[in-house]
Scaffold this motif. Structure first.
Motif, PDB file in Angstrom:
ATOM      1  N   PRO A   2      29.996  41.539   4.822  1.00  0.00           N
ATOM      2  CA  PRO A   2      30.823  40.668   5.667  1.00  0.00           C
ATOM      3  C   PRO A   2      30.340  40.623   7.118  1.00  0.00           C
ATOM      4  O   PRO A   2      30.345  39.563   7.746  1.00  0.00           O
ATOM      5  N   GLN A   3      29.854  41.763   7.624  1.00  0.00           N
ATOM      6  CA  GLN A   3      29.380  41.786   9.006  1.00  0.00           C
ATOM      7  C   GLN A   3      28.076  41.000   9.172  1.00  0.00           C
ATOM      8  O   GLN A   3      27.745  40.588  10.268  1.00  0.00           O
ATOM      9  N   LEU A   4      27.337  40.861   8.095  1.00  0.00           N
ATOM     10  CA  LEU A   4      26.057  40.144   8.148  1.00  0.00           C
ATOM     11  C   LEU A   4      26.221  38.649   7.905  1.00  0.00           C
ATOM     12  O   LEU A   4      25.232  37.933   7.782  1.00  0.00           O
ATOM     13  N   ARG A   5      27.474  38.197   7.807  1.00  0.00           N
ATOM     14  CA  ARG A   5      27.703  36.825   7.378  1.00  0.00           C
ATOM     15  C   ARG A   5      26.920  35.791   8.200  1.00  0.00           C
ATOM     16  O   ARG A   5      26.226  34.934   7.642  1.00  0.00           O
ATOM     17  N   THR A   6      27.006  35.878   9.532  1.00  0.00           N
ATOM     18  CA  THR A   6      26.313  34.859  10.340  1.00  0.00           C
ATOM     19  C   THR A   6      24.800  34.914  10.122  1.00  0.00           C
ATOM     20  O   THR A   6      24.140  33.881  10.005  1.00  0.00           O
ATOM     21  N   THR A   7      24.266  36.146  10.045  1.00  0.00           N
ATOM     22  CA  THR A   7      22.822  36.262   9.798  1.00  0.00           C
ATOM     23  C   THR A   7      22.472  35.636   8.455  1.00  0.00           C
ATOM     24  O   THR A   7      21.486  34.892   8.330  1.00  0.00           O
ATOM     25  N   THR A   8      23.277  35.946   7.437  1.00  0.00           N
ATOM     26  CA  THR A   8      23.000  35.425   6.098  1.00  0.00           C
ATOM     27  C   THR A   8      23.017  33.903   6.093  1.00  0.00           C
ATOM     28  O   THR A   8      22.142  33.267   5.492  1.00  0.00           O
ATOM     29  N   VAL A   9      23.995  33.333   6.772  1.00  0.00           N
ATOM     30  CA  VAL A   9      24.072  31.870   6.818  1.00  0.00           C
ATOM     31  C   VAL A   9      22.807  31.293   7.441  1.00  0.00           C
ATOM     32  O   VAL A   9      22.198  30.361   6.918  1.00  0.00           O
ATOM     33  N   ALA A  10      22.376  31.914   8.541  1.00  0.00           N
ATOM     34  CA  ALA A  10      21.171  31.428   9.213  1.00  0.00           C
ATOM     35  C   ALA A  10      19.958  31.552   8.303  1.00  0.00           C
ATOM     36  O   ALA A  10      19.155  30.621   8.178  1.00  0.00           O
ATOM     37  N   VAL A  11      19.829  32.713   7.640  1.00  0.00           N
ATOM     38  CA  VAL A  11      18.682  32.938   6.765  1.00  0.00           C
ATOM     39  C   VAL A  11      18.670  31.915   5.633  1.00  0.00           C
ATOM     40  O   VAL A  11      17.635  31.321   5.312  1.00  0.00           O
ATOM     41  N   LEU A  12      19.831  31.682   5.040  1.00  0.00           N
ATOM     42  CA  LEU A  12      19.896  30.738   3.918  1.00  0.00           C
ATOM     43  C   LEU A  12      19.533  29.320   4.370  1.00  0.00           C
ATOM     44  O   LEU A  12      18.796  28.610   3.678  1.00  0.00           O
ATOM     45  N   LEU A  13      20.039  28.925   5.541  1.00  0.00           N
ATOM     46  CA  LEU A  13      19.753  27.574   6.011  1.00  0.00           C
ATOM     47  C   LEU A  13      18.265  27.395   6.321  1.00  0.00           C
ATOM     48  O   LEU A  13      17.634  26.413   5.913  1.00  0.00           O
ATOM     49  N   LEU A  14      17.705  28.371   7.030  1.00  0.00           N
ATOM     50  CA  LEU A  14      16.281  28.287   7.366  1.00  0.00           C
ATOM     51  C   LEU A  14      15.431  28.214   6.101  1.00  0.00           C
ATOM     52  O   LEU A  14      14.480  27.446   5.997  1.00  0.00           O
ATOM     53  N   ASN A  15      15.833  29.069   5.138  1.00  0.00           N
ATOM     54  CA  ASN A  15      15.130  29.139   3.872  1.00  0.00           C
ATOM     55  C   ASN A  15      15.172  27.826   3.098  1.00  0.00           C
ATOM     56  O   ASN A  15      14.194  27.401   2.498  1.00  0.00           O
TER      57      ASN A  15
END
Lengths: 294, 418
Positions: A210-223
Motif C-alpha cells: 500500500p505504501q508503494l502505491r504511487t510508485t507502482t502506478v508510475a512504474v506500470l504507466l511508464l511500462n
C-alpha cells in the motif's frame, strides 16, 4: 530582483524550451497535419484527403495485427516487469552487505545501448549455430541446437526478446521501487510488529505494497507506454536488410516501414498510424489508471 | 528506459545531421572555385566497402574540366539521408540511387533519355529497365550487383549429387547434402523468405508486376512456387540462425553449408577461402514455363530535379557515365568486383572471361530479373513478403496469403496507374 529572476528563468529554461518546441511539439503538430494529406515524398503536401489515411490504416490488417500483438505483449510484459523489478528491489533493499554493489550491478544494464545489447543477444548468446552460448549450454545436456531468432514453431524469438527487454529495463524500475521503499517510514513496520504482524508476507501485503502505491502506478504507466513504443530491440533482433517479418512486429516498426520504407516515403499514412497509436496508448493508460486507483 | 524516446531522438539527430549536412553543402557551393562562383556540382555516393573507390570517384570528378565537382562520400544510412535531403530541397545535384516510381511522381528526378541516346542498346535490358518508368530513363546504371547460388564442388562430388537444374532437384540436393554438421543450404536466417520470394515467382514464369501494370503473382502457380520454399524450410536442410546473414559468405566459407544463396560481391572472399572448390548457379526453374533467374540491381547516376544546375549536372553525368568508358571500367573492375552494365565493357574485360566471373556475366545477360523494380513499392513488397513469410515460416495457406497480398498490390497499382 524580479527582473533578474525572470531573466534567469528564461536563461535556464529558454534553450530547453526552444529545443522542445522545435524538435518535439512542432513535429508532433506537423505529423497530425500530415495525417490529413496525401504526403508521398513530401512534407509540404497540398492534396487534402480528410480521414482517408485513417480509414486506410484502420483497414490495414498488418497494422491492426501489430496493435493486437503488442496489446497482448503489454498485458504480459507490464506485470512481469513490475513484479520482477519489485522483487529485485525488495531483495536488494534487505541485503545488509554490499548493498551498493548489488544495486549498481542490477542497474548497470540500463546504461547499455539497446542496439549493442540486441546484437549481443542475437549474435553471441542466442545465435542458431552449435557454438552459440545458449546452444553450447543445451549441448551439455545432449540437446540439438535451436535457431533461436529464426524459429517460428515454437516461437523462440519471444524468449530472446523478453529476456533482452527484462535485462535492459528491470534495473531502472528496481531503482524506482528502492526509492519508494526507502520512503516508507520505519515506524509503520514497528507499529505493525507490536500489533502482532509477522515480518514477511503480512507486512509486505499490508504495509509495503500500500505504501508503494504511487510508485507502482508510475512504474506500470511508464511500462505500458514503453511496451507500445517498443522498437529498438525488436528492430535489431528480428529486422534484416530485407525488412521485418510479419510476426512480433511492433506498431512503430510497421509505421517506420510505412513512412520511410525502401519503396518511397508515405508520411500521410505513417502519421495517421502514429496518431492512432497515440490515441490507443492514451486510452489504455487512462483505463489502467482508472482500474488501479479505484 | 524508454525505447520510443530513444528512437525518436535518433531520428531527430539524423534529421539534424542531414540539415547540418545540407547547410554545410550550401556553404560549400557558395565558396565555389575561381570566378565560377556557385557553379560547383555536388555529387553524392554511398560509402562503398572496397578500398580505393572513394579516391577513384574523387579522381574522376577532379578530371572533369567543364565545371567544378565536389564529391560527398556518405557513410551510414545513405538511402534515408538521400531521401531526406531530396525532400528538403537542399540535396546534391548528382547522386547515385535505385529508382522508385514515387521519386518520379514527386518530381524529384529528371529524365535522362537525351543523355543515353545512341548507347541505349549497349546497356543490359533488365538493368536499364530498373531505371525506367513509363518509358523514360531516370538513372544511368553505374555497376551491376547480383545474387546467385554458390555450391561447394567437393561436397557435391562426395555425396554424388549433380548441380541442380530444377527446384525439385535443388530441394533433393539440399536434403542429401545435409549431414551431421553440415546443412544443405543457407539462404538467410529467415529461411530465404526475404531473398527467395522473387526467384520462386520467376521459377514458375511469374513476376512481381507484369509489363501491363497488373499483379504478377495472382495465380495458383504462385502458391505452388512458394510451397516449394515451405518444403525447403521444413525439410531440415536449411541453415538457420547463422551469425552472419546471407549477404556475407561466412557460413559457406566455414563449411557450415554445401550451398549458399549470396551475392556476386562475396566472390573475392570465397575464392580466397575455397580456391576453385566452388561453382555458381542461377536459382533454377520450377516448371516448364519458368526460367532460371538471378536477381540484379544497379545504382544509377541521377540528377536532382530541384538542382539549380540541372543542365550542368546532366552534362557531367553524360561525361562520366556515358562517355568515359575507361572510368566506368575502372569503377566496376578496379576495386572489388561488379559487372559493368554495358555489354561492350563486360565483353572486353579479361577478368570476366574465366570461371565463375564468366558464369556470372552470362547469368546477367540471360537470366537477370530486377530485384526491386521501380513500381514495386514498399506497400507491395511488405504485403508480398508478409505473405511469403507467413506461408513459409508459419505454415499458413500460401494461396490465401498470396491472394490477400495480391489484392493489396492491385490497389496500389490502381493508385499508381489508374
Amino acid at each position: 530582483m524580479t527582473r533578474s529572476n525572470t531573466r534567469a528563468f528564461w536563461l535556464f529554461v529558454g534553450p530547453f524550451a526552444v529545443g522542445l518546441l522545435a524538435f518535439v511539439y512542432v513535429p508532433i503538430g506537423w505529423s497530425v497535419v500530415l495525417s490529413f494529406f496525401d504526403a508521398r515524398n513530401t512534407v509540404t503536401p497540398t492534396d487534402f484527403v480528410g480521414l482517408d489515411n485513417y480509414a486506410d490504416m484502420l483497414g490495414d490488417t498488418a497494422f491492426l495485427r501489430s496493435l493486437g500483438t503488442f496489446s497482448a505483449f503489454a498485458v504480459f510484459i507490464v506485470p512481469l516487469t513490475a513484479v520482477l523489478s519489485l522483487a529485485l528491489a525488495l531483495l536488494v533493499n534487505q541485503i545488509t552487505v554490499m548493498q551498493a554493489f548489488f544495486r549498481s550491478v542490477f542497474f548497470l544494464p540500463t546504461a547499455c545501448s539497446y542496439v549493442v545489447a540486441s546484437l549481443v543477444w542475437k549474435l553471441s548468446i542466442f545465435n542458431g549455430v552449435r557454438y552459440g552460448l545458449a546452444n553450447t549450454v543445451l549441448g551439455w545436456f545432449g540437446a540439438d541446437p535451436i535457431a533461436w531468432t529464426a524459429s517460428t514453431d515454437p516461437p523462440w524469438y519471444w524468449l530472446v526478446l523478453v529476456t533482452l527487454r527484462l535485462w535492459l529495463q528491470l534495473g531502472f524500475y528496481m531503482v524506482l521501487f528502492i526509492a519508494g521503499l526507502q520512503r516508507i517510514p520505519r515506524h509503520l513496520y514497528e507499529a505493525a510488529w507490536i500489533d502482532g504482524a509477522k515480518p514477511g508476507w503480512q507486512t509486505l501485503r499490508h504495509i509495503t505494497l500500500p505504501q508503494l502505491r504511487t510508485t507502482t502506478v508510475a512504474v506500470l504507466l511508464l511500462n505500458l507506454v514503453a511496451a507500445y513504443q517498443a522498437f529498438d530491440e525488436f528492430y535489431n533482433v528480428l529486422g534484416t536488410a530485407r525488412g521485418y517479418p510479419p510476426f512480433a512486429r511492433p506498431p512503430l516498426v510497421y509505421l517506420y516501414y510505412t513512412s520511410l520504407g525502401s519503396g518511397g516515403q508515405d508520411f500521410g499514412h505513417g502519421s495517421a498510424g502514429a496518431v492512432l497509436l497515440a490515441l490507443l496508448i492514451a486510452a489504455v493508460t487512462l483505463a489502467q489508471g482508472k482500474v488501479i486507483t479505484r | 528506459m524508454n525505447s520510443g524516446e530513444i528512437s525518436r531522438r535518433t531520428v531527430l539527430n539524423a534529421t539534424g545531421a542531414a540539415a547540418l549536412a545540407s547547410l554545410l553543402a550550401a556553404c560549400g557551393s557558395n565558396t565555389g572555385r575561381g570566378g565560377g562562383g556557385g557553379r560547383e556540382i555536388q555529387q553524392w555516393y554511398h560509402a562503398y566497402g572496397e578500398a580505393g573507390v572513394q579516391q577513384a570517384v574523387e579522381r574522376y570528378a577532379a578530371s572533369y574540366d567543364r565545371a567544378a565537382v565536389r564529391v560527398q562520400w556518405n557513410p551510414g544510412d545513405y538511402d534515408s539521408k538521400l531521401a531526406t535531403s531530396l525532400l528538403s530541397g537542399g540535396g546534391p545535384d548528382v547522386f547515385e540511387s535505385t529508382l522508385q516510381i514515387s521519386a518520379v511522381r514527386a518530381g524529384q528526378v529528371v529524365p535522362l533519355d537525351d543523355l543515353i541516346g545512341e548507347v541505349r542498346d549497349d546497356f543490359t535490358d533488365t538493368i536499364l529497365a530498373g531505371h525506367t518508368v513509363e518509358g523514360k530513363v531516370y538513372g544511368i546504371p553505374q555497376a551491376v550487383d547480383m545474387q546467385m547460388l554458390f555450391y561447394r564442388k567437393s561436397m557435391f562430388e562426395k555425396a554424388g549429387v549433380r548441380p541442380p537444374s530444377t527446384v525439385d532437384e535443388l530441394i533433393d540436393a539440399a536434403k542429401r547434402l545435409t549431414t551431421g554438421d553440415v546443412k544443405g543450404l543457407f539462404a538467410g536466417n529467415d529461411g530465404g523468405v526475404g531473398v527467395l520470394g522473387g526467384p520462386a515467382l520467376w521459377s514458375a514464369g511469374l513476376d512481381y508486376v507484369t509489363p501491363e501494370h497488373r499483379v504478377g503473382f495472382d495465380d495458383p502457380a504462385a502458391a505452388t512456387a512458394i510451397g516449394k520454399l515451405r518444403e525447403l524450410y521444413t525439410s531440415g536442410s536449411l541453415l538457420l540462425g547463422a551469425v552472419k546473414d546471407w549477404a556475407e559468405p561466412d557460413a559457406f566459407t566455414q563449411g557450415l553449408v554445401a550451398m549458399q544463396w549470396t551475392g556476386l560481391w562475396t566472390v573475392p572472399a570465397v575464392q580466397e577461402a575455397l580456391g576453385d572448390d566452388f561453382g555458381v548457379l542461377p536459382w533454377p526453374k520450377l516448371t516448364a514455363n519458368g526460367k532460371p533467374s538471378v536477381p540484379v540491381g544497379a545504382y544509377g547516376a541521377m540528377v536532382n530535379a530541384k538542382s539549380e544546375r540541372v543542365d550542368e549536372a546532366k552534362a557531367f553525368v553524360k561525361w562520366l557515365w556515358i562517355e568515359r568508358t575507361d572510368y566506368q571500367e575502372d569503377f566496376n573492375l578496379g576495386y572489388g568486383f561488379h559487372i559493368p552494365p554495358r555489354r561492350s565493357l563486360a565483353a572486353r574485360a579479361d577478368k570476366l572471361k574465366t570461371g565463375v566471373f564468366s558464369d556470372a556475366v552470362k547469368f546477367v545477360q540471360d537470366n537477370a530479373k530486377s530485384s526491386n523494380p521501380p513500381d514495386w513499392t514498399s506497400v507491395m513488397s511488405t504485403a508480398f513478403n508478409d505473405a511469403v513469410s507467413r506461408a513459409v515460416r508459419e505454415g499458413a495457406d500460401a494461396g490465401t496469403e498470396l491472394k490477400a497480398a495480391a489484392a493489396k498490390a492491385a490497389d496500389e497499382l490502381k493508385r499508381l496507374y489508374g
